[in-house]
Design a protein around this motif. Structure first.
Motif, PDB file in Angstrom:
ATOM      1  N   VAL A 151      61.331   8.941  87.908  1.00 57.63           N
ATOM      2  CA  VAL A 151      60.023  10.017  88.308  1.00 57.63           C
ATOM      3  C   VAL A 151      60.835  11.187  88.790  1.00 57.63           C
ATOM      4  CG1 VAL A 151      58.202   8.315  88.328  1.00 57.63           C
ATOM      5  CG2 VAL A 151      59.516   8.738  90.346  1.00 57.63           C
ATOM      6  N   LYS A 152      60.121  12.279  88.843  1.00 53.91           N
ATOM      7  CA  LYS A 152      60.577  13.472  89.474  1.00 53.91           C
ATOM      8  C   LYS A 152      60.478  13.487  90.978  1.00 53.91           C
ATOM      9  CE  LYS A 152      60.413  16.249  85.407  1.00 53.91           C
ATOM     10  NZ  LYS A 152      59.923  17.584  84.841  1.00 53.91           N
ATOM     11  N   SER A 153      59.527  12.784  91.338  1.00 54.75           N
ATOM     12  CA  SER A 153      58.847  12.868  93.011  1.00 54.75           C
ATOM     13  C   SER A 153      58.286  11.479  93.136  1.00 54.75           C
ATOM     14  CB  SER A 153      58.182  14.159  93.260  1.00 54.75           C
ATOM     15  OG  SER A 153      56.877  14.215  92.701  1.00 54.75           O
ATOM     16  N   ALA A 154      58.087  11.246  94.465  1.00 51.97           N
ATOM     17  CA  ALA A 154      57.584  10.038  94.985  1.00 51.97           C
ATOM     18  C   ALA A 154      56.836  10.512  96.162  1.00 51.97           C
ATOM     19  CB  ALA A 154      58.165   8.964  94.875  1.00 51.97           C
ATOM     20  N   GLU A 155      55.833   9.561  96.632  1.00 49.66           N
ATOM     21  CA  GLU A 155      55.308   9.553  97.923  1.00 49.66           C
ATOM     22  C   GLU A 155      55.632   8.423  98.682  1.00 49.66           C
ATOM     23  OE1 GLU A 155      51.119   9.094 100.518  1.00 49.66           O
ATOM     24  OE2 GLU A 155      51.005   9.266  98.438  1.00 49.66           O
ATOM     25  N   LEU A 156      56.570   8.680 100.044  1.00 50.31           N
ATOM     26  CA  LEU A 156      57.128   7.574 100.766  1.00 50.31           C
ATOM     27  C   LEU A 156      55.910   7.442 101.951  1.00 50.31           C
ATOM     28  CD1 LEU A 156      59.537   8.258  99.171  1.00 50.31           C
ATOM     29  CD2 LEU A 156      60.814   7.795 101.128  1.00 50.31           C
ATOM     30  N   LYS A 157      55.504   6.025 102.098  1.00 51.37           N
ATOM     31  CA  LYS A 157      54.497   5.704 103.085  1.00 51.37           C
ATOM     32  C   LYS A 157      54.971   4.662 104.336  1.00 51.37           C
ATOM     33  CE  LYS A 157      49.958   3.849 103.034  1.00 51.37           C
ATOM     34  NZ  LYS A 157      48.711   3.331 101.804  1.00 51.37           N
ATOM     35  N   VAL A 158      54.854   5.028 105.273  1.00 49.79           N
ATOM     36  CA  VAL A 158      55.222   4.277 106.610  1.00 49.79           C
ATOM     37  C   VAL A 158      54.569   2.749 106.283  1.00 49.79           C
ATOM     38  CG1 VAL A 158      54.955   3.762 108.931  1.00 49.79           C
ATOM     39  CG2 VAL A 158      55.535   5.828 107.802  1.00 49.79           C
ATOM     40  N   ASP A 159      55.372   1.858 106.565  1.00 43.40           N
ATOM     41  CA  ASP A 159      54.973   0.312 106.402  1.00 43.40           C
ATOM     42  C   ASP A 159      54.671  -0.209 105.006  1.00 43.40           C
ATOM     43  OD1 ASP A 159      55.184  -0.221 109.016  1.00 43.40           O
ATOM     44  OD2 ASP A 159      53.159   0.489 109.701  1.00 43.40           O
ATOM     45  N   HIS A 160      55.199   0.711 104.064  1.00 43.68           N
ATOM     46  CA  HIS A 160      55.090   0.420 102.528  1.00 43.68           C
ATOM     47  C   HIS A 160      55.908   0.565 101.698  1.00 43.68           C
ATOM     48  CE1 HIS A 160      52.482  -0.085  99.096  1.00 43.68           C
ATOM     49  NE2 HIS A 160      53.050   0.847  98.602  1.00 43.68           N
ATOM     50  N   GLY A 161      56.504   1.822 101.621  1.00 46.58           N
ATOM     51  CA  GLY A 161      57.808   2.206 100.882  1.00 46.58           C
ATOM     52  C   GLY A 161      57.227   3.141  99.737  1.00 46.58           C
ATOM     53  N   ILE A 162      57.577   3.080  98.512  1.00 47.47           N
ATOM     54  CA  ILE A 162      57.166   4.086  97.512  1.00 47.47           C
ATOM     55  C   ILE A 162      55.786   3.642  96.873  1.00 47.47           C
ATOM     56  CG2 ILE A 162      57.722   5.092  95.226  1.00 47.47           C
ATOM     57  CD1 ILE A 162      60.826   4.894  95.855  1.00 47.47           C
ATOM     58  N   VAL A 163      54.918   4.579  96.913  1.00 43.31           N
ATOM     59  CA  VAL A 163      53.696   4.464  96.525  1.00 43.31           C
ATOM     60  C   VAL A 163      53.937   4.508  95.120  1.00 43.31           C
ATOM     61  CG1 VAL A 163      51.228   5.417  96.118  1.00 43.31           C
ATOM     62  CG2 VAL A 163      52.548   5.628  98.422  1.00 43.31           C
ATOM     63  N   GLY A 164      53.220   3.328  94.497  1.00 42.25           N
ATOM     64  CA  GLY A 164      53.265   3.092  93.055  1.00 42.25           C
ATOM     65  C   GLY A 164      54.387   2.153  92.569  1.00 42.25           C
ATOM     66  N   ASP A 165      55.500   1.803  93.474  1.00 46.10           N
ATOM     67  CA  ASP A 165      56.312   0.695  93.068  1.00 46.10           C
ATOM     68  C   ASP A 165      56.189  -0.763  93.665  1.00 46.10           C
ATOM     69  OD1 ASP A 165      59.106   0.278  92.273  1.00 46.10           O
ATOM     70  OD2 ASP A 165      59.361  -0.534  94.216  1.00 46.10           O
ATOM     71  N   ALA A 166      56.230  -1.516  92.569  1.00 47.86           N
ATOM     72  CA  ALA A 166      55.828  -2.771  92.796  1.00 47.86           C
ATOM     73  C   ALA A 166      56.759  -3.735  93.852  1.00 47.86           C
ATOM     74  CB  ALA A 166      56.301  -3.760  91.383  1.00 47.86           C
ATOM     75  N   HIS A 167      57.670  -3.311  94.396  1.00 48.95           N
ATOM     76  CA  HIS A 167      58.551  -3.829  95.338  1.00 48.95           C
ATOM     77  C   HIS A 167      58.212  -3.241  96.679  1.00 48.95           C
ATOM     78  CE1 HIS A 167      60.861  -5.013  91.826  1.00 48.95           C
ATOM     79  NE2 HIS A 167      61.037  -6.158  92.370  1.00 48.95           N
ATOM     80  N   ALA A 168      57.359  -2.342  96.815  1.00 47.96           N
ATOM     81  CA  ALA A 168      57.019  -1.999  98.189  1.00 47.96           C
ATOM     82  C   ALA A 168      56.157  -2.863  98.704  1.00 47.96           C
ATOM     83  CB  ALA A 168      56.154  -0.567  97.976  1.00 47.96           C
ATOM     84  N   GLY A 169      55.849  -2.794 100.052  1.00 49.56           N
ATOM     85  CA  GLY A 169      55.168  -3.408 101.107  1.00 49.56           C
ATOM     86  C   GLY A 169      55.527  -3.595 102.494  1.00 49.56           C
ATOM     87  N   ASN A 170      54.851  -4.096 103.328  1.00 46.40           N
ATOM     88  CA  ASN A 170      55.388  -4.197 104.826  1.00 46.40           C
ATOM     89  C   ASN A 170      56.296  -5.159 105.285  1.00 46.40           C
ATOM     90  OD1 ASN A 170      55.299  -3.546 107.497  1.00 46.40           O
ATOM     91  ND2 ASN A 170      53.243  -4.365 107.927  1.00 46.40           N
TER      92      ASN A 170
END
Length: 142
Positions: free
Chosen positions: A20-39
């Motif tokens: 993807v060209k860009s992503a949102e990184l979220k605290v206590d989560h990771g990359i929004v929309g990625d299956a491996h994200a989580g706290n």
């Protein structure tokens, strides 16, 4: 100068990540929309394009995301960074939490080439300051 070469995500675990060209990184989560994200401590994975180059002798068409890394970098040996190192990437800040990983039963790359660089040279980070990350953004060691 170190920079982001590719950002790769997947909606489900066990499938190939797509760029993807860009992503949102979220605290206590990771990359929004990625299956491996989580706290947890392995929110985002990084692998250097230089590390991928080491594998291209065995399979010349390897590309970013083939090792299931979220972020492909260049200009920085991420696997040499000590745990606790903080990186600024674009407007985001992340902290190194793990170097390498235990390889589960052999990924597709290992089955094809007999080796995989991700367990030795991939790293994991958690998001400290969230925001937008874009391909081409500079990476700075803080």
């Amino acid at each position: 100068m170190a920079k982001v070469v590719s950002i790769n995500i997947s909606e489900k675990k066990g499938v190939i990540k797509v760029p993807v060209k860009s992503a949102e990184l979220k605290v206590d989560h990771g990359i929004v929309g990625d299956a491996h994200a989580g706290n947890w401590h392995r929110q985002i994975s990084l692998l250097g394009d230089e590390s991928i180059d080491k594998m291209r002798h065995a399979k010349s068409d390897l590309k970013s995301g083939d090792f299931a890394e979220n972020i492909t970098t260049t200009g920085i040996e991420v696997f040499t960074l000590p745990i606790g190192t903080r990186l600024k990437m674009g407007e985001c800040e992340v902290e190194v939490t793990q170097i390498g990983k235990k390889c589960h039963s052999g990924c597709e790359i290992k089955q094809i080439t007999g080796d995989c660089i991700m367990p030795r040279e991939g790293i994991f980070v958690k998001v400290i300051v969230g925001g937008a990350l874009n391909v081409g953004d500079e990476i700075t060691i803080l």
